[in-house]
Motif scaffolding. Structure first.
Motif, short mmCIF file in Angstrom:
data_model
loop_
_atom_site.label_atom_id
_atom_site.label_comp_id
_atom_site.label_asym_id
_atom_site.label_seq_id
_atom_site.Cartn_x
_atom_site.Cartn_y
_atom_site.Cartn_z
N PRO A 16 0.84 -1.21 0.00
CA PRO A 16 0.00 0.00 0.00
C PRO A 16 0.87 1.25 0.00
O PRO A 16 2.06 1.20 0.35
CB PRO A 16 -0.81 -0.12 1.29
N VAL A 17 0.29 2.36 -0.38
CA VAL A 17 1.03 3.63 -0.49
C VAL A 17 0.30 4.72 0.29
O VAL A 17 -0.92 4.86 0.19
CB VAL A 17 1.16 4.06 -1.97
N LYS A 18 1.04 5.49 1.07
CA LYS A 18 0.48 6.67 1.72
C LYS A 18 1.57 7.72 1.85
O LYS A 18 2.76 7.41 1.76
CB LYS A 18 -0.09 6.32 3.10
N GLY A 19 1.16 8.97 2.07
CA GLY A 19 2.17 10.00 2.20
C GLY A 19 1.59 11.40 2.33
O GLY A 19 0.39 11.59 2.53
N ARG A 20 2.48 12.39 2.17
CA ARG A 20 2.11 13.80 2.33
C ARG A 20 2.81 14.65 1.28
O ARG A 20 3.90 14.31 0.82
CB ARG A 20 2.49 14.31 3.72
N VAL A 46 -2.41 14.43 -2.80
CA VAL A 46 -1.95 13.18 -2.20
C VAL A 46 -2.55 11.96 -2.90
O VAL A 46 -1.83 11.01 -3.23
CB VAL A 46 -2.24 13.16 -0.69
N PRO A 47 -3.88 11.94 -3.16
CA PRO A 47 -4.45 10.77 -3.85
C PRO A 47 -3.83 10.52 -5.21
O PRO A 47 -3.57 9.37 -5.59
CB PRO A 47 -5.95 11.13 -3.98
N GLN A 93 -0.39 9.06 -4.70
CA GLN A 93 -0.52 7.66 -4.30
C GLN A 93 -0.73 6.77 -5.52
O GLN A 93 -0.09 5.71 -5.66
CB GLN A 93 -1.71 7.50 -3.35
N LYS A 124 1.92 3.96 -6.82
CA LYS A 124 1.46 2.56 -6.87
C LYS A 124 1.62 1.99 -8.28
O LYS A 124 2.13 0.87 -8.45
CB LYS A 124 -0.01 2.51 -6.45
N GLN A 151 4.71 -1.30 3.60
CA GLN A 151 4.04 -0.01 3.49
C GLN A 151 4.98 1.01 2.85
O GLN A 151 6.02 1.36 3.40
CB GLN A 151 3.62 0.49 4.88
N GLN A 164 5.87 4.71 1.84
CA GLN A 164 5.54 6.06 2.26
C GLN A 164 6.27 7.06 1.38
O GLN A 164 7.40 6.81 0.93
CB GLN A 164 5.93 6.29 3.73
#
Length: 371
Positions: free
Chosen positions: A94-98, A107-108, A111, A115, A139, A141
């Motif tokens: 999965p991918v998340k961040g700022r 951000v979306p 992501q 990905k 994960q 980031q």
């Protein structure tokens, strides 16, 4: 994998002590930056950093840093990285961040681009068209600040402040990593007597006891890397076993915590038991106005309620005044207090011998140290 780069985010103001502890445990190329500490080494070094660090918030593999001005540059930069060295055919990623102050601020969208780039890279390497992602979690980031992208893999899982002993807490508890930083600033050692007259659920005293006894903060918790097939299980168990051998239960440390909240005190006792330090801490129901010199030589470390947190500002300042009257009348007492109130020293009754700026969440505070 011997020459990996790692980054440890940490509370602003703790970068120096985080870097020093990593150097102490033999990690290489350690350097502190705003809000983070970097080092290089092997996966064994990564395991040690997770288990031993009192001040890092997590340990991330730093895959790369590069400047991006478009989604295409982000895609190509991520796709060029050797994801197959870490992520297996069945693993989840999965991918998340700022994003902050950059041309790429969605951000979306970032992501999705990241990905897609990782998927395309793994498709080419594994000759697969679809990834089930049912295995271990890697994960991913990202952090894009001023158009500079940092692409990372989280090795910790839950944040490192989650030691495993505090399943429950009172309202607005202090973070474990911040409590550990206060214990360090107070100079807590194996023979110290520590008092917290507004102890809440006991975090400051527990972190002080763990520090005095050299109990690694991550010794009893799980990490994301526990499920990674690229790390031999015996490597993890051997490093943990060595960490346990260094624990010093024969020290002369002792702590006293008191509070007016019976429920908080019960939580504190449970937390101390889970942390393995209950024999070194006594908790009592007592008001701050009943504060007295409990030990011939003592260190007072406390995080009083304040206006932004639990009490109104006027009530918080009444506590500061009482605390100052009590602590300043004691002999052989070092006092360490954290507060966001710029008027703290005036209300406490004396200018601090030292001050240190730290953040409690998003709240800028000062740690006031009275020798």
């Amino acid at each position: 994998m011997e020459n990996l780069n790692f980054v440890c985010p940490c509370i602003f103001g703790t970068e120096g002590m985080c870097a020093n502890e990593l150097r102490f445990y033999g990690l290489k190329n350690v350097r502190a930056e705003n809000g983070r500490v970097l080092f290089s080494g092997s996966l064994d070094h990564m395991i040690k950093a997770n288990i031993y660090s009192r001040y890092a918030e997590r340990v991330l593999i730093l895959m790369s840093e590069f400047y991006v001005n478009s989604f295409e540059e982000l895609f190509q930069g991520v796709k060029s990285l050797p994801w197959e060295n870490f992520i297996g055919k069945n693993d989840a990623f999965p991918v998340k961040g700022r994003c902050l102050s950059s041309k790429l601020m969605s951000v979306p969208d970032c992501q999705k681009i990241i990905k897609k780039a990782v998927v395309e890279r793994l498709k080419e390497k594994y000759r697969l068209s679809w990834f089930e992602e049912t295995g271990a979690t890697f994960q991913i980031q990202f952090l894009i600040i001023n158009n500079k992208a940092s692409i990372m893999i989280d090795t910790s899982g839950a944040g490192l402040h989650k030691r495993g002993y505090r399943k429950k807490s009172n309202d607005a508890p202090i973070k474990e990593t911040l409590a550990a930083a206060m214990a360090e600033l107070a100079g807590v050692r194996r023979n110290h007597k520590v008092v917290d007259p507004m102890c809440g659920s006991g975090t400051i005293l527990i972190e002080s006891a763990m520090k005095a006894q050299k109990i690694p903060p991550g010794i009893n918790r799980k990490f994301a890397f526990d499920n990674w097939s690229l790390i031999p299980k015996n490597s993890i168990s051997e490093i943990k076993q060595q960490a346990k051998l260094n624990i010093d239960k024969n020290c002369d440390f002792f702590a006293l915590g008191y509070d007016i909240d019976s429920n908080a005190l019960e939580l504190a006792r449970e937390n101390a038991e889970k942390a393995g330090v209950s024999d070194f801490i006594r908790f009592e129901k007592r008001d701050i106005s009943d504060f007295s010199q409990d030990f011939e030589i003592q260190t007072v470390i406390t995080n009083p309620p304040y206006g932004e947190r639990l009490l109104d500002l006027e009530s918080a300042r009444r506590l500061y005044k009482i605390l100052g009257e009590k602590c300043l009348s004691c002999h052989n007492t070092r006092t360490v207090v954290i507060s966001p109130d710029d008027e703290f020293e005036r209300i406490f009754g004396k200018s601090a011998d030292k001050r240190r700026k730290l953040y409690n969440g998003m709240l800028k505070c000062q740690v006031y140290i009275y020798k």
